[in-house]
Design a protein around this motif. Structure first.
Motif, short mmCIF file in Angstrom:
data_model
loop_
_atom_site.label_atom_id
_atom_site.label_comp_id
_atom_site.label_asym_id
_atom_site.label_seq_id
_atom_site.Cartn_x
_atom_site.Cartn_y
_atom_site.Cartn_z
N GLU A 28 -7.81 -2.64 -6.10
CA GLU A 28 -6.56 -3.35 -5.65
C GLU A 28 -5.15 -2.75 -6.55
OE1 GLU A 28 -6.88 -8.42 -5.14
OE2 GLU A 28 -7.34 -8.11 -7.43
N ILE A 29 -5.14 -2.18 -7.98
CA ILE A 29 -4.19 -1.62 -8.62
C ILE A 29 -4.40 -0.77 -7.81
CG2 ILE A 29 -3.44 -0.50 -10.31
CD1 ILE A 29 -4.39 -2.94 -12.21
N MET A 30 -5.39 0.62 -7.85
CA MET A 30 -5.79 2.07 -7.10
C MET A 30 -5.19 1.74 -5.47
SD MET A 30 -6.48 3.75 -9.54
CE MET A 30 -6.99 5.79 -7.76
N THR A 31 -5.10 0.83 -4.83
CA THR A 31 -5.38 1.08 -3.05
C THR A 31 -3.72 0.42 -3.35
OG1 THR A 31 -7.44 -0.51 -2.67
CG2 THR A 31 -5.50 -0.95 -1.33
N SER A 32 -3.11 -0.11 -4.14
CA SER A 32 -1.75 -0.31 -4.30
C SER A 32 -0.42 0.74 -4.56
CB SER A 32 -1.50 -1.55 -5.26
OG SER A 32 -0.24 -1.94 -5.27
N LEU A 33 -1.54 1.32 -5.65
CA LEU A 33 -1.08 2.86 -6.20
C LEU A 33 -0.86 3.99 -5.23
CD1 LEU A 33 -2.37 2.99 -9.32
CD2 LEU A 33 -0.15 3.02 -9.35
N LEU A 34 -2.39 4.08 -4.65
CA LEU A 34 -2.45 5.03 -3.35
C LEU A 34 -1.16 4.53 -2.23
CD1 LEU A 34 -5.80 5.43 -3.60
CD2 LEU A 34 -4.40 6.73 -4.20
N LYS A 35 -1.09 3.68 -2.12
CA LYS A 35 -0.29 2.91 -0.67
C LYS A 35 1.37 3.30 -1.01
CE LYS A 35 -2.80 -1.07 1.33
NZ LYS A 35 -2.12 -2.42 1.43
N ASP A 36 1.57 2.61 -2.47
CA ASP A 36 3.37 3.27 -2.92
C ASP A 36 3.19 4.66 -2.91
OD1 ASP A 36 3.92 0.86 -3.36
OD2 ASP A 36 2.91 1.08 -5.40
N ALA A 37 2.34 5.95 -3.12
CA ALA A 37 2.57 7.06 -3.34
C ALA A 37 2.35 7.55 -2.29
CB ALA A 37 1.31 7.41 -4.00
N HIS A 38 1.61 6.88 -0.73
CA HIS A 38 1.64 7.92 0.57
C HIS A 38 3.35 7.62 1.48
CE1 HIS A 38 -0.46 8.59 4.46
NE2 HIS A 38 0.29 7.34 5.21
N GLU A 39 3.43 5.86 0.80
CA GLU A 39 5.58 6.50 1.42
C GLU A 39 6.51 7.28 0.96
OE1 GLU A 39 5.77 2.45 0.76
OE2 GLU A 39 4.62 1.27 1.54
N SER A 40 5.97 7.79 0.19
CA SER A 40 6.66 8.62 -1.06
C SER A 40 5.74 10.06 -0.99
CB SER A 40 6.89 8.72 -2.02
OG SER A 40 6.11 7.47 -3.37
N LYS A 41 4.95 10.46 0.15
CA LYS A 41 3.99 11.71 -0.30
C LYS A 41 5.12 12.52 -0.14
CE LYS A 41 2.13 10.58 3.90
NZ LYS A 41 1.79 10.70 5.48
N SER A 42 6.07 12.97 -0.40
CA SER A 42 6.71 14.22 -0.72
C SER A 42 7.33 14.16 -2.58
CB SER A 42 8.17 14.71 0.48
OG SER A 42 8.79 13.91 -0.33
N GLU A 43 7.65 13.04 -2.82
CA GLU A 43 7.46 12.98 -4.41
C GLU A 43 6.32 13.33 -5.35
OE1 GLU A 43 9.53 9.73 -5.68
OE2 GLU A 43 10.79 9.68 -4.48
#
Length: 85
Positions: A28-43
């Protein structure tokens, strides 16, 4: 995932449990982190770029060009008061 990554994930899992009282899985943590990272791909992409440290003289000048002295000396207690009231 290497040992450092596993350790960081376990620390995050424990922190979530401590602060929220909710037990979450590492998945669940990894999924949440990946969703957040997807929203800020350029960073995320930029975090893998080679660093330009030390800065060039031009970059250093650009950084300092916006700085000015207020004439007031600030110490750690002042900063604590501002941040934490």
């Amino acid at each position: 995932m290497d040992e450092e990554g596993k350790s960081l994930l376990e620390e995050l899992q424990a922190e979530i449990k401590l602060r929220t009282g909710k037990k979450v899985t590492q998945q669940e943590i990894m999924t949440s982190l990946l969703k957040d990272a997807h929203e800020s791909k350029s960073e995320v992409v930029d975090s893998f770029r080679e660093s330009t440290v030390p800065l060039s003289e031009e970059e250093r000048e650009a950084f300092h060009s916006g700085m000015f002295s207020s004439g007031v000396e600030t110490d750690e207690d002042d900063i604590d008061d501002i941040l934490y009231g």
